[in-house]
Design an enzyme around this catalytic site. Structure first.
Site, PDB file in Angstrom:
ATOM      1  CE  LYS A 181      -1.973   2.958   2.553  1.00  0.00           C
ATOM      2  NZ  LYS A 181      -2.035   4.128   1.646  1.00  0.00           N
ATOM      3  N   GLY A 234       6.538   4.900   8.243  1.00  0.00           N
ATOM      4  CA  GLY A 234       5.648   6.043   8.387  1.00  0.00           C
ATOM      5  C   GLY A 234       5.867   6.699   9.733  1.00  0.00           C
ATOM      6  CB  SER A 235       3.911   9.238  11.492  1.00  0.00           C
ATOM      7  OG  SER A 235       2.657   8.587  11.492  1.00  0.00           O
ATOM      8  CB  THR A 236       6.398   7.655  16.012  1.00  0.00           C
ATOM      9  OG1 THR A 236       7.747   7.597  15.532  1.00  0.00           O
ATOM     10  CG2 THR A 236       6.313   6.979  17.370  1.00  0.00           C
ATOM     11  CD  GLU A 237      -0.735  10.653  15.481  1.00  0.00           C
ATOM     12  OE1 GLU A 237      -0.016  11.508  14.929  1.00  0.00           O
ATOM     13  OE2 GLU A 237      -1.972  10.744  15.581  1.00  0.00           O
ATOM     14  N   GLY A 239       2.348   4.211  13.377  1.00  0.00           N
ATOM     15  CA  GLY A 239       3.043   2.951  13.697  1.00  0.00           C
ATOM     16  C   GLY A 239       2.536   2.347  15.002  1.00  0.00           C
ATOM     17  CD  GLU A 256      13.133   0.834   9.312  1.00  0.00           C
ATOM     18  OE1 GLU A 256      13.617   1.853   9.844  1.00  0.00           O
ATOM     19  OE2 GLU A 256      13.686  -0.275   9.352  1.00  0.00           O
ATOM     20  CB  CYS A 290      12.625   9.067   8.320  1.00  0.00           C
ATOM     21  SG  CYS A 290      13.623   8.137   7.158  1.00  0.00           S
ATOM     22  CD  GLU A 389       9.576  12.788  11.616  1.00  0.00           C
ATOM     23  OE1 GLU A 389       8.498  12.248  11.910  1.00  0.00           O
ATOM     24  OE2 GLU A 389      10.486  12.214  10.988  1.00  0.00           O
TER      25      GLU A 389
END
Ligand code: NDP
Length: 490
Positions: A181, A234-237, A239, A256, A290, A389
């Protein structure tokens, strides 16, 4: 619309080796961030479409996993060849959707994606278990490293083709099949990858691509009971949300995630190199990277000199039409991302940092999500622009006094993706590199990547690794086989 943009064909879903429409013919607009124009549309996968793709990948799995490693190697190598044969088309799709300079998509990202497939081509024939001496009795014990099955890969928009390749290439080398995706903003280059893979001889269903919204197509992929593993960038959120969902069915995951990387300049460094590296570390890729060196830590004795040089460099890094071969600073990916970056710039000013360069939106012919190369001085590590970030061309320059201070400030972050340091002292170079809590450390360099070496995060920057031999570990499981060698009892 430019002639180049007008030539872009609509994106569709790629399932079972062919283009298909989404359920109900649903589509979304694909926008060029440099002109704000809709350049085409793309099919938007529904959960039913995701299921179709997973079923295609499941059906293709047994034959792909059983294919001779040499044949898998040949196909993966050929994917790299096909990507380079179509580099102009792919780079154009990448730049028109992401806003990054064509220089980057044509001469860096697409060639790196091709190299990634060719690197993992070599691994397809070298996935080996071990024979293990047991103390339990007369057994032959050996391990097999087996593929997981269907891998769901979900990637961000900042390096659409490259991030996809970092996941698809090792997953395929290990014998898995993939449902990919791409990010909603940037589906086109990844669809061309699927076409290249078919041209290279990849059997139908081994790679499927399902553009669509993260909250619909991405979520359905993560929830799908027949997806053995989610490989996420993608973003930590987001993730964290995926981790929670995957936990319910103990799906394997690698993550990641985001970063707030420190780039440290010691007073004994080659200052010209360090300043060039610092600027490249944050302005390359518009700072939508990133691993961007978004916190520049500078020893106090050279602080004002370095800030003055950065100001000059930032002012000599104008935004430009991403399709122009000389442009080095393109458009941010979307209006929302641009507003987020401008909001952080406002917070920097509001919290007392000194804006020394940039800081403004700079449209071209009244259009486009361009933000100037921006430098803040007098930043403290507790300010928002040093903690969160930003994902844009915004550098926070922080002074430090001692080596211990520098390491302390660098490590005082939730993230741990990458770091850099600049020094002529070889002992300090190694010493500090070992103390930094980051998955990658560059000494007298920044933003360098090679498929042969692993890349990934410490702390909230994630776990698991892309690239290098270690990435394969994320796509394999180990089976221990016991053979009783004892003589038959009479
Ligand atoms: P997001 O986390 O918003 O999106 C990443 C991907 O996840 C997209 O394909 C997105 O789809 C999808 N997604 C969103 N919501 C869900 C969900 N609920 N379930 C499943 N999938 C979902 O990140 P961005 O695209 O904004 O990318 C920027 C982030 O990526 C930054 O934090 C950056 O640091 C990180 N990144 C990390 C890298 C690394 O190697 N560590 C490399 C590059 C980027 P959609 O596009 O439709 O929202």
């Amino acid at each position: 619309m430019s002639e180049v943009a007008a030539a872009v064909k609509p994106g569709r879903l790629w399932i079972g080796g062919a283009y298909v429409d989404a359920e109900g013919g649903k589509t979304f607009d694909v926008v060029n961030p440099a002109t704000e124009e809709v350049i085409t549309t793309c099919a938007a996968a529904s959960p039913a479409d995701v299921d179709r793709a997973v079923q295609a990948a499941r059906a293709a799995f047994p034959a792909w996993a059983a294919m001779s490693p040499l044949e898998r190697q040949r196909i993966l190598w050929n994917i790299g060849e096909r990507l380079m044969a179509r580099v102009d088309e792919i780079a154009t799709a990448e730049t028109l959707t992401n806003g990054k300079p064509i220089f980057e998509s044509k001469f860096i990202d697409t060639p790196d994606a091709a190299k990634c497939f060719q690197y993992y081509a070599g691994w397809a024939t070298k996935i080996m278990g071990q024979t293990i001496p047991l103390s339990t009795g007369p057994f032959l014990n050996y391990t097999r490293r087996e593929p997981l099955g269907v891998v769901g890969a979900i990637v961000a928009w900042n390096f659409p083709l490259l991030l996809a390749s970092w996941k698809v290439a090792p997953a395929l080398a290990a014998g898995n099949t993939v449902v990919l995706k791409p990010a909603e903003f940037t589906p086109l280059s990844v669809l061309l990858l699927a076409e290249c893979a078919k041209e290279a001889g990849l059997p139908d269903g081994v790679l499927n691509v399902i553009p669509g919204k993260g909250s619909i197509a991405g979520q359905a992929l993560v929830e799908h009971p027949q997806v053995a593993k989610i490989a996420f960038t993608g973003s930590t959120e987001v993730g964290k949300g995926i981790l929670r969902t995957a936990a319910d069915r103990v799906a394997k995951v690698t993550m990641e995630l985001g970063g707030k990387s420190a780039n440290i300049v010691f007073a004994d460094a080659n200052i010209d190199d360090a300043v060039r590296g610092a600027a490249n570390g944050i302005f390359y890729g518009k700072g939508e990277i990133c691993a961007a060196g978004s916190r520049l830590l500078v020893e106090r004795s050279i602080y004002s000199d370095v800030v003055a040089r950065l100001k000059e460099r930032a002012e000599k890094s104008p935004v430009g039409d991403p399709m122009h071969p000389k442009t080095r600073l393109g458009a941010l990916v979307r209006e929302g991302q641009m507003n987020r970056v401008l909001d952080y710039i406002g917070k920097g000013k509001g919290e007392g940092a000194t804006l020394v360069a940039g800081g403004e939106r700079q449209p071209i012919n009244g259009k486009g999500y361009f933000v100037q190369a921006t430098v803040f001085a007098d930043v403290r590590n507790d300010m928002t622009i040093a903690r969160e970030e930003i994902f844009g061309p915004v550098l926070a320059v922080i002074p430090f006094d001692t080596e211990a201070d520098a390491v302390g400030i660098a490590n005082d972050s939730l993230y741990g993706l990458a770091a850099g340091l600049w020094t002529r002292d070889i002992k300090r170079g190694h010493r500090v590199a070992h103390k930094l809590e980051a998955g990658t450390v560059w000494v007298n360099a920044y933003n360098r990547y090679d498929t042969a070496t692993p890349f990934g995060g410490y702390k909230e920057s994630g776990f698991g690794r892309d690239m290098g031999p270690e990435a394969l570990d994320g796509y394999l499981q180990t089976k221990s086989v016991w053979i009783d060698l004892s003589e038959d009892r009479a």
